[in-house]
Design a protein around this motif. Structure first.
Motif, PDB file in Angstrom:
ATOM      1  N   HIS A   1       0.864  -1.172   0.000  1.00 46.00           N
ATOM      2  CA  HIS A   1       0.000   0.000   0.000  1.00 46.00           C
ATOM      3  C   HIS A   1       0.910   1.234   0.000  1.00 46.00           C
ATOM      4  N   GLY A   2       0.767   2.064  -1.005  1.00 44.90           N
ATOM      5  CA  GLY A   2       1.740   3.128  -1.231  1.00 44.90           C
ATOM      6  C   GLY A   2       1.844   4.152  -0.127  1.00 44.90           C
TER       7      GLY A   2
ATOM      8  N   THR B   1      -4.264  -9.728 -11.211  1.00 45.00           N
ATOM      9  CA  THR B   1      -4.601  -8.867 -12.343  1.00 45.00           C
ATOM     10  C   THR B   1      -3.591  -7.743 -12.561  1.00 45.00           C
ATOM     11  N   GLN B   2      -2.758  -7.469 -11.574  1.00 43.34           N
ATOM     12  CA  GLN B   2      -1.862  -6.312 -11.629  1.00 43.34           C
ATOM     13  C   GLN B   2      -0.407  -6.754 -11.797  1.00 43.34           C
ATOM     14  N   PRO B   3       0.386  -5.952 -12.517  1.00 52.88           N
ATOM     15  CA  PRO B   3       1.795  -6.333 -12.705  1.00 52.88           C
ATOM     16  C   PRO B   3       2.560  -6.446 -11.389  1.00 52.88           C
ATOM     17  N   GLU B   4       2.228  -5.602 -10.417  1.00 48.39           N
ATOM     18  CA  GLU B   4       2.910  -5.671  -9.126  1.00 48.39           C
ATOM     19  C   GLU B   4       2.590  -6.976  -8.406  1.00 48.39           C
ATOM     20  N   SER B   5       1.342  -7.420  -8.499  1.00 41.74           N
ATOM     21  CA  SER B   5       0.938  -8.688  -7.891  1.00 41.74           C
ATOM     22  C   SER B   5       1.645  -9.862  -8.558  1.00 41.74           C
ATOM     23  N   ARG B   6       1.710  -9.816  -9.882  1.00 40.09           N
ATOM     24  CA  ARG B   6       2.376 -10.896 -10.613  1.00 40.09           C
ATOM     25  C   ARG B   6       3.867 -10.926 -10.305  1.00 40.09           C
ATOM     26  N   PHE B   7       4.453  -9.745 -10.118  1.00 36.79           N
ATOM     27  CA  PHE B   7       5.873  -9.676  -9.781  1.00 36.79           C
ATOM     28  C   PHE B   7       6.132 -10.331  -8.432  1.00 36.79           C
ATOM     29  N   LEU B   8       5.337  -9.986  -7.429  1.00 35.89           N
ATOM     30  CA  LEU B   8       5.528 -10.573  -6.105  1.00 35.89           C
ATOM     31  C   LEU B   8       5.360 -12.087  -6.165  1.00 35.89           C
TER      32      LEU B   8
ATOM     33  N   ALA C   1      -4.400 -11.446  -4.644  1.00 31.16           N
ATOM     34  CA  ALA C   1      -3.490 -12.585  -4.525  1.00 31.16           C
ATOM     35  C   ALA C   1      -3.904 -13.762  -5.401  1.00 31.16           C
ATOM     36  N   LEU C   2      -5.195 -13.918  -5.654  1.00 28.67           N
ATOM     37  CA  LEU C   2      -5.662 -15.046  -6.447  1.00 28.67           C
ATOM     38  C   LEU C   2      -5.740 -14.715  -7.934  1.00 28.67           C
ATOM     39  N   ASN C   3      -6.315 -13.573  -8.257  1.00 27.04           N
ATOM     40  CA  ASN C   3      -6.532 -13.238  -9.662  1.00 27.04           C
ATOM     41  C   ASN C   3      -5.283 -12.709 -10.352  1.00 27.04           C
TER      42      ASN C   3
ATOM     43  N   ASN D   1      -2.849   0.983  -6.322  1.00 31.54           N
ATOM     44  CA  ASN D   1      -1.865   1.220  -7.375  1.00 31.54           C
ATOM     45  C   ASN D   1      -2.452   2.138  -8.439  1.00 31.54           C
ATOM     46  N   ALA D   2      -1.763   2.313  -9.555  1.00 30.16           N
ATOM     47  CA  ALA D   2      -2.206   3.259 -10.580  1.00 30.16           C
ATOM     48  C   ALA D   2      -3.492   2.819 -11.266  1.00 30.16           C
ATOM     49  N   ASN D   3      -3.857   1.560 -11.141  1.00 28.96           N
ATOM     50  CA  ASN D   3      -5.137   1.074 -11.674  1.00 28.96           C
ATOM     51  C   ASN D   3      -6.232   1.064 -10.610  1.00 28.96           C
ATOM     52  N   ASN D   4      -5.979   1.746  -9.500  1.00 29.82           N
ATOM     53  CA  ASN D   4      -6.950   1.842  -8.410  1.00 29.82           C
ATOM     54  C   ASN D   4      -7.265   0.472  -7.801  1.00 29.82           C
ATOM     55  N   MET D   5      -6.272  -0.393  -7.784  1.00 26.63           N
ATOM     56  CA  MET D   5      -6.435  -1.735  -7.232  1.00 26.63           C
ATOM     57  C   MET D   5      -5.668  -1.869  -5.923  1.00 26.63           C
ATOM     58  N   ASP D   6      -6.327  -2.435  -4.927  1.00 29.21           N
ATOM     59  CA  ASP D   6      -5.652  -2.794  -3.687  1.00 29.21           C
ATOM     60  C   ASP D   6      -4.899  -4.091  -3.940  1.00 29.21           C
TER      61      ASP D   6
END
Length: 368
Positions: A69-70, A134-141, A130-132, A120-125
């Motif tokens: 969370h930024g 959908t975000q590059p930051e989530s996929r990176f982790l 963790a399951l879907n 994030n920049a796509n307004n996603m928490d």
């Protein structure tokens, strides 16, 4: 702690305050040598780099990430202090680095850090992705998790000033959680390891902030990263950096988080996890939400809609202005009786000096 750890010698003074992004930390993390190796392995939605620090060469692998969370920057400062300690070449640090290998993501959400937003920049928490994935930051982790195959995960966050410890009037300066892995919130050998490490950290912190360590709510949500990794049978610990008395910049809280991180690493590295009693985990009081930043007593003097002896509860809204975080008071609750809640500051409208303080600090503008 009696083993040579001294926080006062490792704090990185030039990185401070609540507004922390890549620009603030890059110079420091890029300057680290020896066992510390910087990589840029991913990018955010807005193409900002996501950095990873690789530290140590020991058999116990620990993955930790901060600023998912930024606007939760306290643990990032603590991680910077921890890196400073690990890079200082002392016997204590070198011994620890021979026992653990760390992969640290100081800022997972660099776009949110720049904007000082949770999302994030796509307004996603990101902690609901963790399951879907959908975000590059989530996929990176997730990719780092899969590649590194950690033995332990540390999920580093901030919590608001509203939290107290149990039924006490002490703020939850640090809170921990061994996340659940199922709806029934059962325990398992994996979760028990996380619980025992939390007991170790709590015992260390009680010596410096007695009564100010809480246990975070363990409601199960598989979309949360901590729950998701716990489901993968990797002991995962949630760290929540909270409020310390008169420390809105959280310069003291960073010390307590850094100290907890060190204690956890020491416990893991020296194979001391089983030394800590599991039952002590549940003895840590749960957090409650009973604090306001300011309680105004006898507030009917200011607001005629209130009855005699009724109070106003004020919470600060953290707002980014000119690269600094400004704390703007806003009314959060009206009409409660004294002693119903706790206040980090309590003012009484029957006292002229308190009224003058409210005017001087522009708190009364929140009532306009």
């Amino acid at each position: 702690m009696g083993d040579g750890y001294n926080y006062s010698k490792i704090k990185v003074e030039k990185i401070r305050g609540r507004y922390i992004n890549n620009a603030h930390i890059y110079g420091f993390i890029n300057s680290l040598k020896g066992s510390c190796r910087l990589e840029m392995l991913g990018e955010s939605v807005d193409k900002n780099p996501i950095y990873v620090m690789n530290v140590g060469q020991g058999p116990n692998r620990i993955l930790m990430w901060s600023q998912m969370h930024g606007n939760e920057s306290t643990t990032t400062k603590a991680v910077i202090d921890l890196l400073h300690f690990l890079n200082n070449g002392t016997t204590l640090a070198n011994d620890l680095l021979s026992k653990v290998t760390l992969k640290i993501i100081p800022i997972l959400n660099p776009d949110g850090a720049i904007a000082y937003t949770r999302v994030n920049a796509n307004n996603m928490d990101l902690n609901r992705d963790a399951l879907n994935l959908t975000q590059p930051e989530s996929r990176f982790l997730r990719a780092v998790f899969n590649d590194f195959r950690p033995h332990f995960c540390f999920n580093l966050h901030d919590q608001r000033t509203i939290f107290n410890v149990g039924d006490s009037n002490k703020p939850a300066t640090v809170s921990f959680l061994a996340p659940a892995f199922d709806e029934e919130r059962n325990t398992s050998p994996t979760r028990e390891k996380a619980m025992r490490i939390i007991v170790a950290m709590n015992q260390a912190l009680q010596k410096i902030i007695p009564g100010q360590v809480g246990r975070f709510d363990d409601s199960f949500n598989p979309n949360c990263v901590g729950d998701s990794f716990q489901m993968e049978k990797v002991p995962t610990i949630l760290f929540e950096a909270g409020h310390y008395q008169e420390d809105y910049q959280r310069e003291k809280t960073r010390e307590f988080i850094c100290t907890a991180l060190y204690k956890a690493m020491y416990t893991i590295g020296n194979d001391e996890t089983e030394n800590y009693e599991l039952d002590k985990y549940l003895e840590i009081p749960e957090n409650k939400k009973l604090f306001f930043d300011i309680i105004i007593e006898n507030a009917n003097i200011l607001d005629s809609d209130l009855g005699e002896n009724e109070c106003l509860g004020i919470l600060f809204k953290e707002t980014l202005q000119h690269d600094k975080i400004v704390f703007i008071p806003e009314i959060a609750e009206k009409g409660f009786k004294p002693n119903s809640f706790f206040g980090h500051k309590i003012v009484d409208c029957l006292k002229e000096e308190d009224l003058n303080w409210l005017r001087r600090e522009r708190v009364l503008e929140s009532m306009d």
